[in-house]
Design a protein around this motif. Structure first.
Motif, short mmCIF file in Angstrom:
data_model
loop_
_atom_site.label_atom_id
_atom_site.label_comp_id
_atom_site.label_asym_id
_atom_site.label_seq_id
_atom_site.Cartn_x
_atom_site.Cartn_y
_atom_site.Cartn_z
N GLN A 72 -4.90 3.35 -5.51
CA GLN A 72 -6.40 2.34 -6.07
C GLN A 72 -5.57 0.83 -6.38
OE1 GLN A 72 -6.18 4.34 -9.97
NE2 GLN A 72 -8.13 5.83 -9.27
N GLU A 73 -4.88 0.88 -6.51
CA GLU A 73 -3.21 -0.68 -6.92
C GLU A 73 -3.55 -1.38 -5.16
OE1 GLU A 73 -1.96 -3.08 -8.79
OE2 GLU A 73 -2.19 -1.78 -9.95
N CYS A 74 -3.87 -0.99 -4.13
CA CYS A 74 -3.89 -1.14 -2.73
C CYS A 74 -4.77 -1.19 -2.82
CB CYS A 74 -2.86 0.39 -2.34
SG CYS A 74 -1.00 -0.19 -2.25
N GLY A 75 -6.01 -0.49 -3.03
CA GLY A 75 -7.80 -1.33 -2.17
C GLY A 75 -7.23 -0.83 -0.69
N ALA A 76 -7.73 -1.85 -0.25
CA ALA A 76 -7.49 -1.35 1.55
C ALA A 76 -6.62 -1.94 1.71
CB ALA A 76 -9.17 -2.58 1.82
N GLU A 77 -5.48 -2.27 1.86
CA GLU A 77 -4.42 -2.56 1.73
C GLU A 77 -3.71 -1.27 2.25
OE1 GLU A 77 -2.53 -5.48 3.43
OE2 GLU A 77 -5.24 -5.96 2.67
N PRO A 78 -3.16 -0.65 3.33
CA PRO A 78 -2.16 0.55 3.32
C PRO A 78 -0.68 0.67 1.97
CG PRO A 78 -1.71 -0.87 5.20
CD PRO A 78 -2.75 -1.99 4.59
N VAL A 79 -0.88 1.98 1.52
CA VAL A 79 0.42 2.17 0.78
C VAL A 79 1.52 1.93 1.48
CG1 VAL A 79 0.76 3.60 -1.18
CG2 VAL A 79 -1.54 3.32 -0.74
N HIS A 80 2.16 1.15 0.80
CA HIS A 80 3.84 1.28 1.04
C HIS A 80 4.63 1.53 -0.46
CE1 HIS A 80 4.13 -2.92 0.57
NE2 HIS A 80 3.07 -3.48 1.47
N LEU A 81 6.02 1.30 -0.53
CA LEU A 81 6.95 1.80 -1.14
C LEU A 81 7.56 0.08 -2.06
CD1 LEU A 81 7.69 5.02 -0.99
CD2 LEU A 81 6.23 4.84 -1.96
N TYR A 82 7.49 -0.69 -1.01
CA TYR A 82 8.61 -1.96 -0.98
C TYR A 82 7.64 -3.39 -1.65
CZ TYR A 82 6.78 -3.15 3.91
OH TYR A 82 5.92 -2.69 5.04
N GLN A 120 3.74 5.90 8.11
CA GLN A 120 2.75 4.61 8.28
C GLN A 120 3.67 3.50 8.55
OE1 GLN A 120 -0.25 4.99 6.08
NE2 GLN A 120 -1.23 2.91 6.34
N SER A 121 4.29 3.34 7.26
CA SER A 121 4.39 2.06 6.71
C SER A 121 5.48 1.12 8.03
CB SER A 121 5.13 1.89 5.53
OG SER A 121 4.82 1.93 4.95
N VAL A 122 6.43 2.21 8.84
CA VAL A 122 8.23 2.24 9.50
C VAL A 122 6.41 2.44 10.51
CG1 VAL A 122 9.17 3.51 11.07
CG2 VAL A 122 9.69 3.47 7.87
N THR A 123 5.55 2.67 11.16
CA THR A 123 4.85 2.63 12.28
C THR A 123 4.69 0.51 12.05
OG1 THR A 123 4.76 4.18 12.76
CG2 THR A 123 3.12 2.71 13.70
N VAL A 124 3.89 0.27 10.96
CA VAL A 124 3.58 -0.82 10.60
C VAL A 124 4.45 -1.78 11.24
CG1 VAL A 124 2.73 -3.04 9.49
CG2 VAL A 124 1.81 -0.81 9.67
N LEU A 125 6.05 -1.52 10.48
CA LEU A 125 6.61 -2.17 10.99
C LEU A 125 8.08 -2.77 11.54
CD1 LEU A 125 9.08 -1.48 7.63
CD2 LEU A 125 7.86 -3.58 7.80
N MET A 126 7.48 -1.25 13.04
CA MET A 126 7.63 -1.04 14.42
C MET A 126 6.70 -2.26 15.30
SD MET A 126 8.20 3.13 15.07
CE MET A 126 8.25 2.69 16.09
#
Length: 183
Positions: A72-82, A120-126
């Motif tokens: 809910q907080e991230c909306g359309a953006e992917p959720v990440h913990l940082y 998912q976030s690691v893939t984005v960072l890669m």
């Protein structure tokens, strides 16, 4: 006379989660859950062998709630913990944050149960920094640890930083940590 409502395991877990979010894990006990459900303690004892069993099943329910709130907080953006969303979650749900992320030995458990979000976030960072999985995973941990530190300081009221300051700090940290990866 109306029939008594059937108390289900899901209802018990939901009540326990509500108590956890409002008052913390120490407030979750058989009597408080029964009071929340307006029932005797019998349905709880019939559904769970003991409070440890209930608390153990509370972890996935709490993770699901965390994931729902983060989406809910991230909306359309992917959720990440940082990101700032993680810090906002900690500020808005301090008891749930403490239960999930501030228990002894919780890091490896949370990293495991949040694996889909992390991967998912690691893939984005890669892709973003043209780095291999191990480097992206380490970068992710560094970014998460920084965000977690800020979230912890705010949640425990160690400091009273506003969200603008927290966001600036997260942004600067990410820029500093990723500088070596930029092509």
């Amino acid at each position: 006379m109306p029939a008594k409502k059937q108390i289900t395991k899901e209802m018990i877990l939901d009540a326990a989660l509500q108590i956890l979010m409002e008052h913390g894990i120490k407030a979750v006990n058989v009597k408080s859950v029964a009071a929340k459900l307006h029932c005797s303690t019998q349905p709880i004892y019939l559904s769970f062998d003991n409070m440890d069993a209930l608390r153990q099943e509370l972890v996935p329910a709490a993770v699901d709630k965390f994931t729902e709130l983060m989406r809910q907080e991230c909306g359309a953006e992917p959720v990440h913990l940082y990101g700032i969303e993680y810090v906002r979650f900690a500020r808005q749900q301090p008891e749930l944050f403490c239960f999930l992320f501030m228990r002894p030995q919780a890091f490896s458990e949370m990293k495991h149960v949040l694996c889909p979000i992390i991967e998912q976030s690691v893939t984005v960072l890669m892709e973003q920094y043209y780095i291999d999985h191990d480097a992206a995973d380490e970068l992710y941990d560094q970014l998460w640890i920084h965000a977690h530190g800020i979230a912890t300081m705010i949640t425990t009221k160690y400091c009273d930083w506003d969200m603008d300051k927290a966001e600036r700090m997260l942004d600067r940290c990410q820029k500093a940590l990723t500088k070596g990866y930029e092509a």
